[in-house]
Write a protein that holds these residues in place. Structure first.
Motif, PDB file in Angstrom:
ATOM      1  N   ALA A 138       2.949  -1.505   4.062  1.00 38.61           N
ATOM      2  CA  ALA A 138       2.334  -0.189   3.896  1.00 38.61           C
ATOM      3  C   ALA A 138       3.390   0.881   4.111  1.00 38.61           C
ATOM      4  CB  ALA A 138       1.178   0.001   4.867  1.00 38.61           C
ATOM      5  N   ILE A 139       3.527   1.766   3.125  1.00 37.29           N
ATOM      6  CA  ILE A 139       4.498   2.858   3.188  1.00 37.29           C
ATOM      7  C   ILE A 139       3.733   4.158   2.968  1.00 37.29           C
ATOM      8  CG2 ILE A 139       6.585   3.847   2.171  1.00 37.29           C
ATOM      9  CD1 ILE A 139       7.301   0.965   1.266  1.00 37.29           C
ATOM     10  N   CYS A 140       3.926   5.128   3.854  1.00 32.22           N
ATOM     11  CA  CYS A 140       3.123   6.356   3.776  1.00 32.22           C
ATOM     12  C   CYS A 140       3.992   7.592   3.865  1.00 32.22           C
ATOM     13  CB  CYS A 140       2.062   6.373   4.877  1.00 32.22           C
ATOM     14  SG  CYS A 140       2.703   6.657   6.545  1.00 32.22           S
ATOM     15  N   THR A 141       3.407   8.724   3.486  1.00 37.54           N
ATOM     16  CA  THR A 141       4.078  10.008   3.648  1.00 37.54           C
ATOM     17  C   THR A 141       3.952  10.475   5.097  1.00 37.54           C
ATOM     18  OG1 THR A 141       2.076  11.225   3.058  1.00 37.54           O
ATOM     19  CG2 THR A 141       3.585  10.676   1.270  1.00 37.54           C
ATOM     20  N   ASP A 142       4.783  11.454   5.448  1.00 33.71           N
ATOM     21  CA  ASP A 142       4.764  11.945   6.823  1.00 33.71           C
ATOM     22  C   ASP A 142       3.546  12.803   7.137  1.00 33.71           C
ATOM     23  OD1 ASP A 142       5.554  14.034   5.222  1.00 33.71           O
ATOM     24  OD2 ASP A 142       7.552  14.247   6.119  1.00 33.71           O
ATOM     25  N   THR A 143       2.742  13.112   6.124  1.00 33.38           N
ATOM     26  CA  THR A 143       1.510  13.871   6.356  1.00 33.38           C
ATOM     27  C   THR A 143       0.252  13.001   6.244  1.00 33.38           C
ATOM     28  OG1 THR A 143       1.495  14.528   4.018  1.00 33.38           O
ATOM     29  CG2 THR A 143       2.514  16.044   5.576  1.00 33.38           C
ATOM     30  N   SER A 144       0.428  11.702   6.066  1.00 33.47           N
ATOM     31  CA  SER A 144      -0.720  10.803   5.962  1.00 33.47           C
ATOM     32  C   SER A 144      -1.391  10.623   7.320  1.00 33.47           C
ATOM     33  CB  SER A 144      -0.288   9.438   5.427  1.00 33.47           C
ATOM     34  OG  SER A 144       0.156   9.534   4.088  1.00 33.47           O
ATOM     35  N   THR A 145      -2.688  10.356   7.289  1.00 32.36           N
ATOM     36  CA  THR A 145      -3.450  10.133   8.519  1.00 32.36           C
ATOM     37  C   THR A 145      -4.383   8.944   8.336  1.00 32.36           C
ATOM     38  OG1 THR A 145      -5.066  11.788   7.776  1.00 32.36           O
ATOM     39  CG2 THR A 145      -3.361  12.528   9.325  1.00 32.36           C
ATOM     40  N   PHE A 146      -4.829   8.398   9.462  1.00 31.39           N
ATOM     41  CA  PHE A 146      -5.606   7.165   9.439  1.00 31.39           C
ATOM     42  C   PHE A 146      -6.691   7.218  10.513  1.00 31.39           C
ATOM     43  CE2 PHE A 146      -1.264   6.558   8.186  1.00 31.39           C
ATOM     44  CZ  PHE A 146      -1.323   5.754   7.049  1.00 31.39           C
ATOM     45  N   CYS A 147      -7.847   6.612  10.211  1.00 30.53           N
ATOM     46  CA  CYS A 147      -8.875   6.523  11.242  1.00 30.53           C
ATOM     47  C   CYS A 147      -9.938   5.501  10.858  1.00 30.53           C
ATOM     48  CB  CYS A 147      -9.526   7.877  11.521  1.00 30.53           C
ATOM     49  SG  CYS A 147     -10.448   8.578  10.146  1.00 30.53           S
ATOM     50  N   THR A 148     -10.665   5.056  11.870  1.00 30.63           N
ATOM     51  CA  THR A 148     -11.848   4.207  11.692  1.00 30.63           C
ATOM     52  C   THR A 148     -12.989   4.917  12.416  1.00 30.63           C
ATOM     53  OG1 THR A 148     -11.104   2.904  13.608  1.00 30.63           O
ATOM     54  CG2 THR A 148     -10.629   2.020  11.415  1.00 30.63           C
ATOM     55  N   PRO A 149     -13.626   5.898  11.764  1.00 33.12           N
ATOM     56  CA  PRO A 149     -14.518   6.836  12.444  1.00 33.12           C
ATOM     57  C   PRO A 149     -15.984   6.431  12.485  1.00 33.12           C
ATOM     58  CG  PRO A 149     -14.193   7.561  10.207  1.00 33.12           C
ATOM     59  CD  PRO A 149     -13.425   6.272  10.348  1.00 33.12           C
ATOM     60  N   GLY A 150     -16.276   5.184  12.149  1.00 29.60           N
ATOM     61  CA  GLY A 150     -17.675   4.772  12.097  1.00 29.60           C
ATOM     62  C   GLY A 150     -18.455   5.077  13.358  1.00 29.60           C
ATOM     63  N   VAL A 151     -17.803   4.927  14.513  1.00 30.76           N
ATOM     64  CA  VAL A 151     -18.483   5.153  15.788  1.00 30.76           C
ATOM     65  C   VAL A 151     -19.018   6.579  15.889  1.00 30.76           C
ATOM     66  CG1 VAL A 151     -16.393   5.832  17.060  1.00 30.76           C
ATOM     67  CG2 VAL A 151     -18.276   4.701  18.273  1.00 30.76           C
ATOM     68  N   ASN A 152     -18.422   7.510  15.161  1.00 28.75           N
ATOM     69  CA  ASN A 152     -18.871   8.910  15.197  1.00 28.75           C
ATOM     70  C   ASN A 152     -20.214   9.116  14.503  1.00 28.75           C
ATOM     71  OD1 ASN A 152     -16.464   9.639  16.476  1.00 28.75           O
ATOM     72  ND2 ASN A 152     -15.425  10.048  14.543  1.00 28.75           N
ATOM     73  N   ALA A 199       0.853  -1.186   0.000  1.00 25.24           N
ATOM     74  CA  ALA A 199       0.000   0.000   0.000  1.00 25.24           C
ATOM     75  C   ALA A 199       0.891   1.239   0.000  1.00 25.24           C
ATOM     76  CB  ALA A 199      -0.913   0.014   1.217  1.00 25.24           C
ATOM     77  N   GLU A 200       0.622   2.170  -0.912  1.00 25.08           N
ATOM     78  CA  GLU A 200       1.349   3.437  -0.997  1.00 25.08           C
ATOM     79  C   GLU A 200       0.368   4.550  -0.627  1.00 25.08           C
ATOM     80  OE1 GLU A 200       3.814   4.321  -4.584  1.00 25.08           O
ATOM     81  OE2 GLU A 200       2.510   6.097  -4.724  1.00 25.08           O
ATOM     82  N   ILE A 201       0.561   5.149   0.555  1.00 24.31           N
ATOM     83  CA  ILE A 201      -0.440   6.072   1.088  1.00 24.31           C
ATOM     84  C   ILE A 201       0.102   7.490   1.161  1.00 24.31           C
ATOM     85  CG2 ILE A 201      -2.010   6.537   3.013  1.00 24.31           C
ATOM     86  CD1 ILE A 201      -0.250   3.257   3.144  1.00 24.31           C
ATOM     87  N   ASP A 202      -0.648   8.402   0.576  1.00 20.43           N
ATOM     88  CA  ASP A 202      -0.347   9.831   0.678  1.00 20.43           C
ATOM     89  C   ASP A 202      -1.669  10.549   0.937  1.00 20.43           C
ATOM     90  OD1 ASP A 202       0.759  12.336   0.591  1.00 20.43           O
ATOM     91  OD2 ASP A 202       0.814  12.453  -1.603  1.00 20.43           O
ATOM     92  N   GLY A 203      -1.950  10.828   2.197  1.00 22.13           N
ATOM     93  CA  GLY A 203      -3.221  11.454   2.550  1.00 22.13           C
ATOM     94  C   GLY A 203      -3.998  10.620   3.543  1.00 22.13           C
ATOM     95  N   ASN A 230       4.675   0.354   7.724  1.00 21.58           N
ATOM     96  CA  ASN A 230       6.070  -0.060   7.877  1.00 21.58           C
ATOM     97  C   ASN A 230       7.037   1.108   7.900  1.00 21.58           C
ATOM     98  OD1 ASN A 230       4.611  -2.287   6.099  1.00 21.58           O
ATOM     99  ND2 ASN A 230       6.223  -3.301   7.244  1.00 21.58           N
ATOM    100  N   ARG A 231       6.820   2.055   6.976  1.00 22.08           N
ATOM    101  CA  ARG A 231       7.760   3.155   6.794  1.00 22.08           C
ATOM    102  C   ARG A 231       7.016   4.463   6.590  1.00 22.08           C
ATOM    103  NH1 ARG A 231      12.734   2.243   4.354  1.00 22.08           N
ATOM    104  NH2 ARG A 231      12.925   4.505   4.514  1.00 22.08           N
ATOM    105  N   ILE A 232       7.661   5.558   7.013  1.00 23.21           N
ATOM    106  CA  ILE A 232       7.165   6.908   6.767  1.00 23.21           C
ATOM    107  C   ILE A 232       8.245   7.658   6.003  1.00 23.21           C
ATOM    108  CG2 ILE A 232       6.329   9.044   7.826  1.00 23.21           C
ATOM    109  CD1 ILE A 232       5.798   7.371  10.374  1.00 23.21           C
ATOM    110  N   VAL A 233       7.870   8.292   4.894  1.00 26.48           N
ATOM    111  CA  VAL A 233       8.855   8.998   4.077  1.00 26.48           C
ATOM    112  C   VAL A 233       8.307  10.362   3.664  1.00 26.48           C
ATOM    113  CG1 VAL A 233       9.848   6.851   3.216  1.00 26.48           C
ATOM    114  CG2 VAL A 233       8.010   7.950   1.946  1.00 26.48           C
ATOM    115  N   PRO A 234       9.173  11.310   3.358  1.00 30.25           N
ATOM    116  CA  PRO A 234       8.694  12.589   2.813  1.00 30.25           C
ATOM    117  C   PRO A 234       7.943  12.361   1.508  1.00 30.25           C
ATOM    118  CG  PRO A 234      10.993  12.758   3.504  1.00 30.25           C
ATOM    119  CD  PRO A 234      10.631  11.305   3.553  1.00 30.25           C
ATOM    120  N   GLN A 235       6.966  13.199   1.250  1.00 31.57           N
ATOM    121  CA  GLN A 235       6.103  13.011   0.094  1.00 31.57           C
ATOM    122  C   GLN A 235       6.877  12.887  -1.214  1.00 31.57           C
ATOM    123  OE1 GLN A 235       3.540  16.339  -1.126  1.00 31.57           O
ATOM    124  NE2 GLN A 235       1.831  14.898  -1.256  1.00 31.57           N
ATOM    125  N   GLN A 236       7.925  13.697  -1.381  1.00 38.22           N
ATOM    126  CA  GLN A 236       8.641  13.697  -2.659  1.00 38.22           C
ATOM    127  C   GLN A 236       9.409  12.400  -2.903  1.00 38.22           C
ATOM    128  OE1 GLN A 236       9.219  15.699  -0.055  1.00 38.22           O
ATOM    129  NE2 GLN A 236      11.376  16.344   0.126  1.00 38.22           N
TER     130      GLN A 236
END
Length: 273
Positions: free
Chosen positions: A136-150, A116-120, A193-199
């Motif tokens: 899973a490898i993501c950018t340092d500005t990526s975020t995650f949630c499971t907000p169904g309970v809301n 998985a390549e995640i940006d956002g 697994n990893r966090i990297v700068p977007q570029q």
């Protein structure tokens, strides 16, 4: 044997974009603005995974996304439209949620590694998709949630993947609070697994994919299947199962070739069949 690198881009439009670069298949979610997992997108993704499973050329699958969000999960507008159905939407809800579950199971059963390549933002079933991938490898500005309970809807199906990727108490924290976590917290939880700068995101993902694609296809297929099967077994049963897998792997042609190449100080030539 070195892979001959080629590049091919297919389907310039549609909910799912496909790119093939040598042994790597890149699948890009393309359902703006939020890359929601609509029926059309999920059907396209499942078909692409089925095709990859049958391919001898594809060694790694990358799942990425276009735009500013990875995926906002199920298309709630599409689902809500079916509340006017005679069954209040039950059949469509079940079709939608079961289709997502089929995709997550397919990823785990795919003979190739899936990254998985995640940006956002990856939320709800989008977070489930991240958790279902092997890496899973993501950018340092990526975020995650499971907000169904809301919104009065506990993320029960994302929970299945989340509790198998993140630590149990951290998974429960995400599910109970519905709060968004940042990339660093997601890594601490075990979701990425990893966090990297977007570029550098594409560069790092491509490097991982290239390294994995260079390994024995036989070993990767055997190992991935064994990894997920033993994970749910008691430890003694897992060892018993793994012993059998290891013996059969030793008898496989790629193991014979790989060990011979190691002892002979040469590069192995993997069986591509």
């Amino acid at each position: 044997m070195a892979h001959v690198v080629s590049f091919r881009k297919e389907e310039p439009s549609g909910p799912l974009l496909r790119e093939v670069s040598g042994p790597v298949l890149r699948l890009t979610l393309n359902n703006p603005p939020a890359n929601t997992l609509s029926i059309a997108l999920m059907e396209a993704l499942l078909a692409a995974l089925d095709a990859a499973a049958a391919s001898k050329e594809i060694k790694v699958v990358v799942i990425a996304a276009a735009g500013k969000l990875f995926s906002a999960g199920h298309d709630l507008k599409e689902m809500t439209q079916h509340r006017a159905d005679a069954d209040r939407g039950r059949a469509f809800f079940e079709r939608t949620i079961r289709l997502a579950a089929e995709i997550m199971l397919k990823i785990g059963k795919l003979p190739q590694a899936v990254i998985a390549e995640i940006d956002g933002l990856a939320t709800a079933a989008g977070c489930q998709l991240v958790a279902s991938c092997d890496l899973a490898i993501c950018t340092d500005t990526s975020t995650f949630c499971t907000p169904g309970v809301n919104i009065g809807l506990f993320c029960s199906t994302p929970m299945v993947a989340l509790t198998r990727a993140a630590h149990r108490k951290q998974a429960m924290e995400m599910l109970l609070t519905g709060e968004t976590i940042d990339a660093g917290t997601a890594k601490d939880f075990g979701l990425v697994n990893r966090i990297v700068p977007q570029q550098y995101l594409r560069q790092v993902v491509d490097k991982y994919a290239s390294v994995i694609a260079s390994k024995s296809p036989q070993a990767l297929k055997i190992g991935k299947e064994a990894f997920y099967r033993q994970a749910d077994m008691p430890v003694a049963e897992a060892y018993d199962y793994a012993v059998g897998v290891m013996v059969e792997n030793m008898l496989a042609s790629d193991a014979e070739e790989g060990i011979g190449a190691f002892l002979g100080k040469r590069m192995p030539e993997w069986n591509e069949e």
